[in-house]
Design a protein around this motif. Sequence first.
Motif, PDB file in Angstrom:
ATOM      1  N   LEU A 184      50.748  26.238 -25.941  1.00  0.00           N
ATOM      2  CA  LEU A 184      50.199  27.575 -25.720  1.00  0.00           C
ATOM      3  C   LEU A 184      48.950  27.715 -26.585  1.00  0.00           C
ATOM      4  CD1 LEU A 184      53.535  29.621 -25.768  1.00  0.00           C
ATOM      5  CD2 LEU A 184      52.200  28.942 -23.756  1.00  0.00           C
ATOM      6  N   GLU A 185      47.806  27.888 -25.934  1.00  0.00           N
ATOM      7  CA  GLU A 185      46.531  27.845 -26.652  1.00  0.00           C
ATOM      8  C   GLU A 185      46.220  29.171 -27.336  1.00  0.00           C
ATOM      9  OE1 GLU A 185      44.762  25.270 -27.191  1.00  0.00           O
ATOM     10  OE2 GLU A 185      45.737  23.821 -25.883  1.00  0.00           O
ATOM     11  N   PHE A 186      47.031  29.514 -28.300  1.00  0.00           N
ATOM     12  CA  PHE A 186      46.815  30.696 -29.124  1.00  0.00           C
ATOM     13  C   PHE A 186      46.945  30.299 -30.582  1.00  0.00           C
ATOM     14  CE2 PHE A 186      48.633  32.326 -25.126  1.00  0.00           C
ATOM     15  CZ  PHE A 186      47.641  33.218 -24.744  1.00  0.00           C
ATOM     16  N   GLU A 187      46.334  31.081 -31.452  1.00  0.00           N
ATOM     17  CA  GLU A 187      46.457  30.860 -32.880  1.00  0.00           C
ATOM     18  C   GLU A 187      47.891  31.148 -33.332  1.00  0.00           C
ATOM     19  OE1 GLU A 187      44.106  29.688 -34.862  1.00  0.00           O
ATOM     20  OE2 GLU A 187      42.644  29.553 -33.219  1.00  0.00           O
ATOM     21  N   ASP A 188      48.273  30.576 -34.451  1.00  0.00           N
ATOM     22  CA  ASP A 188      49.566  30.891 -35.044  1.00  0.00           C
ATOM     23  C   ASP A 188      49.670  32.398 -35.288  1.00  0.00           C
ATOM     24  OD1 ASP A 188      49.783  28.166 -35.092  1.00  0.00           O
ATOM     25  OD2 ASP A 188      49.852  27.969 -37.276  1.00  0.00           O
ATOM     26  N   GLU A 189      50.887  32.926 -35.103  1.00  0.00           N
ATOM     27  CA  GLU A 189      51.186  34.330 -35.420  1.00  0.00           C
ATOM     28  C   GLU A 189      50.257  35.297 -34.674  1.00  0.00           C
ATOM     29  OE1 GLU A 189      51.331  34.822 -39.656  1.00  0.00           O
ATOM     30  OE2 GLU A 189      52.606  33.053 -39.946  1.00  0.00           O
ATOM     31  N   SER A 190      50.128  35.093 -33.352  1.00  0.00           N
ATOM     32  CA  SER A 190      49.239  35.925 -32.538  1.00  0.00           C
ATOM     33  C   SER A 190      49.916  37.137 -31.914  1.00  0.00           C
ATOM     34  CB  SER A 190      48.627  35.082 -31.408  1.00  0.00           C
ATOM     35  OG  SER A 190      47.743  34.111 -31.912  1.00  0.00           O
ATOM     36  N   PHE A 191      51.256  37.090 -31.740  1.00  0.00           N
ATOM     37  CA  PHE A 191      51.936  38.125 -30.961  1.00  0.00           C
ATOM     38  C   PHE A 191      53.125  38.706 -31.713  1.00  0.00           C
ATOM     39  CE2 PHE A 191      49.854  35.399 -27.837  1.00  0.00           C
ATOM     40  CZ  PHE A 191      49.227  36.335 -27.031  1.00  0.00           C
ATOM     41  N   ASN A 192      53.365  39.993 -31.437  1.00  0.00           N
ATOM     42  CA  ASN A 192      54.565  40.658 -31.954  1.00  0.00           C
ATOM     43  C   ASN A 192      55.781  40.403 -31.078  1.00  0.00           C
ATOM     44  OD1 ASN A 192      52.069  42.782 -32.363  1.00  0.00           O
ATOM     45  ND2 ASN A 192      53.352  42.616 -34.196  1.00  0.00           N
ATOM     46  N   ILE A 235      53.599  31.052 -32.198  1.00  0.00           N
ATOM     47  CA  ILE A 235      52.635  32.118 -31.924  1.00  0.00           C
ATOM     48  C   ILE A 235      53.180  33.506 -32.236  1.00  0.00           C
ATOM     49  CG2 ILE A 235      51.479  30.709 -30.182  1.00  0.00           C
ATOM     50  CD1 ILE A 235      52.798  32.451 -28.037  1.00  0.00           C
ATOM     51  N   LEU A 236      54.483  33.617 -32.528  1.00  0.00           N
ATOM     52  CA  LEU A 236      55.039  34.906 -32.930  1.00  0.00           C
ATOM     53  C   LEU A 236      54.673  35.204 -34.380  1.00  0.00           C
ATOM     54  CD1 LEU A 236      58.679  35.051 -31.485  1.00  0.00           C
ATOM     55  CD2 LEU A 236      56.804  36.633 -30.959  1.00  0.00           C
ATOM     56  N   LYS A 237      54.425  36.469 -34.668  1.00  0.00           N
ATOM     57  CA  LYS A 237      54.250  36.908 -36.042  1.00  0.00           C
ATOM     58  C   LYS A 237      55.621  36.942 -36.718  1.00  0.00           C
ATOM     59  CE  LYS A 237      50.263  39.733 -34.762  1.00  0.00           C
ATOM     60  NZ  LYS A 237      49.635  41.075 -34.760  1.00  0.00           N
ATOM     61  N   PRO A 238      55.693  36.814 -38.038  1.00  0.00           N
ATOM     62  CA  PRO A 238      56.986  36.938 -38.719  1.00  0.00           C
ATOM     63  C   PRO A 238      57.671  38.251 -38.349  1.00  0.00           C
ATOM     64  CG  PRO A 238      55.336  36.097 -40.226  1.00  0.00           C
ATOM     65  CD  PRO A 238      54.598  36.467 -38.963  1.00  0.00           C
ATOM     66  N   GLY A 239      58.931  38.161 -37.944  1.00  0.00           N
ATOM     67  CA  GLY A 239      59.644  39.329 -37.455  1.00  0.00           C
ATOM     68  C   GLY A 239      59.425  39.607 -35.985  1.00  0.00           C
ATOM     69  N   GLY A 240      58.573  38.802 -35.329  1.00  0.00           N
ATOM     70  CA  GLY A 240      58.311  38.976 -33.904  1.00  0.00           C
ATOM     71  C   GLY A 240      59.523  38.618 -33.063  1.00  0.00           C
ATOM     72  N   VAL A 241      59.614  39.219 -31.886  1.00  0.00           N
ATOM     73  CA  VAL A 241      60.801  39.092 -31.057  1.00  0.00           C
ATOM     74  C   VAL A 241      60.502  38.303 -29.783  1.00  0.00           C
ATOM     75  CG1 VAL A 241      60.387  41.301 -29.849  1.00  0.00           C
ATOM     76  CG2 VAL A 241      62.719  40.373 -29.987  1.00  0.00           C
ATOM     77  N   PHE A 242      61.466  37.484 -29.369  1.00  0.00           N
ATOM     78  CA  PHE A 242      61.405  36.760 -28.098  1.00  0.00           C
ATOM     79  C   PHE A 242      62.593  37.237 -27.261  1.00  0.00           C
ATOM     80  CE2 PHE A 242      61.473  32.212 -26.068  1.00  0.00           C
ATOM     81  CZ  PHE A 242      60.909  32.727 -24.913  1.00  0.00           C
ATOM     82  N   ILE A 243      62.294  37.827 -26.108  1.00  0.00           N
ATOM     83  CA  ILE A 243      63.320  38.385 -25.220  1.00  0.00           C
ATOM     84  C   ILE A 243      63.355  37.568 -23.938  1.00  0.00           C
ATOM     85  CG2 ILE A 243      64.130  40.423 -23.971  1.00  0.00           C
ATOM     86  CD1 ILE A 243      62.536  42.152 -25.939  1.00  0.00           C
ATOM     87  N   VAL A 244      64.474  36.903 -23.684  1.00  0.00           N
ATOM     88  CA  VAL A 244      64.659  36.082 -22.484  1.00  0.00           C
ATOM     89  C   VAL A 244      65.714  36.755 -21.610  1.00  0.00           C
ATOM     90  CG1 VAL A 244      65.298  33.822 -21.586  1.00  0.00           C
ATOM     91  CG2 VAL A 244      64.094  33.999 -23.785  1.00  0.00           C
ATOM     92  N   SER A 245      65.318  37.211 -20.431  1.00  0.00           N
ATOM     93  CA  SER A 245      66.250  37.901 -19.534  1.00  0.00           C
ATOM     94  C   SER A 245      66.394  37.125 -18.232  1.00  0.00           C
ATOM     95  CB  SER A 245      65.769  39.330 -19.248  1.00  0.00           C
ATOM     96  OG  SER A 245      64.491  39.326 -18.647  1.00  0.00           O
ATOM     97  N   PHE A 246      67.582  37.235 -17.618  1.00  0.00           N
ATOM     98  CA  PHE A 246      67.836  36.496 -16.379  1.00  0.00           C
ATOM     99  C   PHE A 246      69.049  37.081 -15.684  1.00  0.00           C
ATOM    100  CE2 PHE A 246      69.699  34.432 -20.042  1.00  0.00           C
ATOM    101  CZ  PHE A 246      71.013  34.192 -19.680  1.00  0.00           C
ATOM    102  N   SER A 247      69.224  36.695 -14.438  1.00  0.00           N
ATOM    103  CA  SER A 247      70.368  37.113 -13.639  1.00  0.00           C
ATOM    104  C   SER A 247      70.971  35.863 -12.998  1.00  0.00           C
ATOM    105  CB  SER A 247      69.946  38.149 -12.592  1.00  0.00           C
ATOM    106  OG  SER A 247      71.064  38.704 -11.937  1.00  0.00           O
ATOM    107  N   ASN A 248      71.612  36.034 -11.846  1.00  0.00           N
ATOM    108  CA  ASN A 248      72.206  34.878 -11.168  1.00  0.00           C
ATOM    109  C   ASN A 248      71.368  34.404  -9.990  1.00  0.00           C
ATOM    110  OD1 ASN A 248      72.642  37.040  -9.493  1.00  0.00           O
ATOM    111  ND2 ASN A 248      74.854  36.735  -9.263  1.00  0.00           N
ATOM    112  N   ARG A 249      70.174  34.933  -9.861  1.00  0.00           N
ATOM    113  CA  ARG A 249      69.292  34.505  -8.770  1.00  0.00           C
ATOM    114  C   ARG A 249      68.383  33.378  -9.234  1.00  0.00           C
ATOM    115  NH1 ARG A 249      67.240  39.546  -5.090  1.00  0.00           N
ATOM    116  NH2 ARG A 249      68.896  41.057  -5.540  1.00  0.00           N
ATOM    117  N   MET A 250      67.968  32.535  -8.307  1.00  0.00           N
ATOM    118  CA  MET A 250      67.063  31.434  -8.633  1.00  0.00           C
ATOM    119  C   MET A 250      66.550  30.804  -7.353  1.00  0.00           C
ATOM    120  SD  MET A 250      69.850  28.463  -9.671  1.00  0.00           S
ATOM    121  CE  MET A 250      71.172  29.579 -10.178  1.00  0.00           C
TER     122      MET A 250
END
Length: 272
Positions: free
Chosen positions: A148-156, A180-195
């Motif tokens: 991912l071509e972003f600087e370190d700690e770019s996103f909340n 690329i997440l800032k310290p304390g930054g959150v990663f939310i992965v959501s999904f269902s049964n469709r694909m």
Amino acid sequence: MLYSNQATKPWPSLSSFSLHPSKPQHLSKLLASSSSQPDTSAGNIKRLVLSPEGRMKLNPSPDRDLYSFPRFVTHVDDSFISTLTGLYREQLKPEYEILDLMSSWVSHLPPEVKYKRVVGHGLNAQELARNPRLDYFFVKDLNQDQKLEFEDESFNAVLCTVSVQYLQWPEKVFAEVFRILKPGGVFIVSFSNRMFYEKAISAWREGTGYSQVQLVVQYFLSVDGFTQPEVVKKLPIKSDNSPLDGIMRLFGLSQSDPFYAVISYRNFKPLN
């Protein structure tokens, strides 16, 4: 290349490299492109979750072929979308800079909230250009190039909605998200049964809702520094097997899509 949905703004161009899942690689080689990481264990891949067989797809053609034309549809029902938007409303603050990973023409963000910056990623430029929440977007196949071509700690915050089932190198992608997440930054992965069945990896296709949740939990735990993952789920009410319910099932109207989300933070969970 990164595109703007508003006025043109400068942004670094995207470089690319190829990673061939069919060729066995030592873990040290897999991590070689992350040499810019500080000399600590945080953000390093501790272990690979998937076996070579678990990464396989029934349709091995590049994923961009499937997305060569736009699909202006939602892949989950209104109940799922409402639950997801509510979760974003709780988790995401207006001052946040957000990356919507593997996005499309809609991001399901709360319509009343204006965020500092929202960057979108996906496989079809026409879909992304139609997304009104994106300030910028870029097109990249993460199964061919996980960088991912972003600087370190770019996103909340980084979001991944109903797409994690297609990642063949999720450990590498999750490590990049950590970077690329800032310290304390959150990663939310959501999904269902469709694909798209032929494009989902084998480890996902052969699983149940429970095992798919555990698989995403293991993706987080494979990267050093993510907090213990939290699981949010909302399952449809069980059928009562009445004649009316049977008729509704026949037309696909009896149950809503199950909702699952796995949430983790870089280093620590902020106190709100």
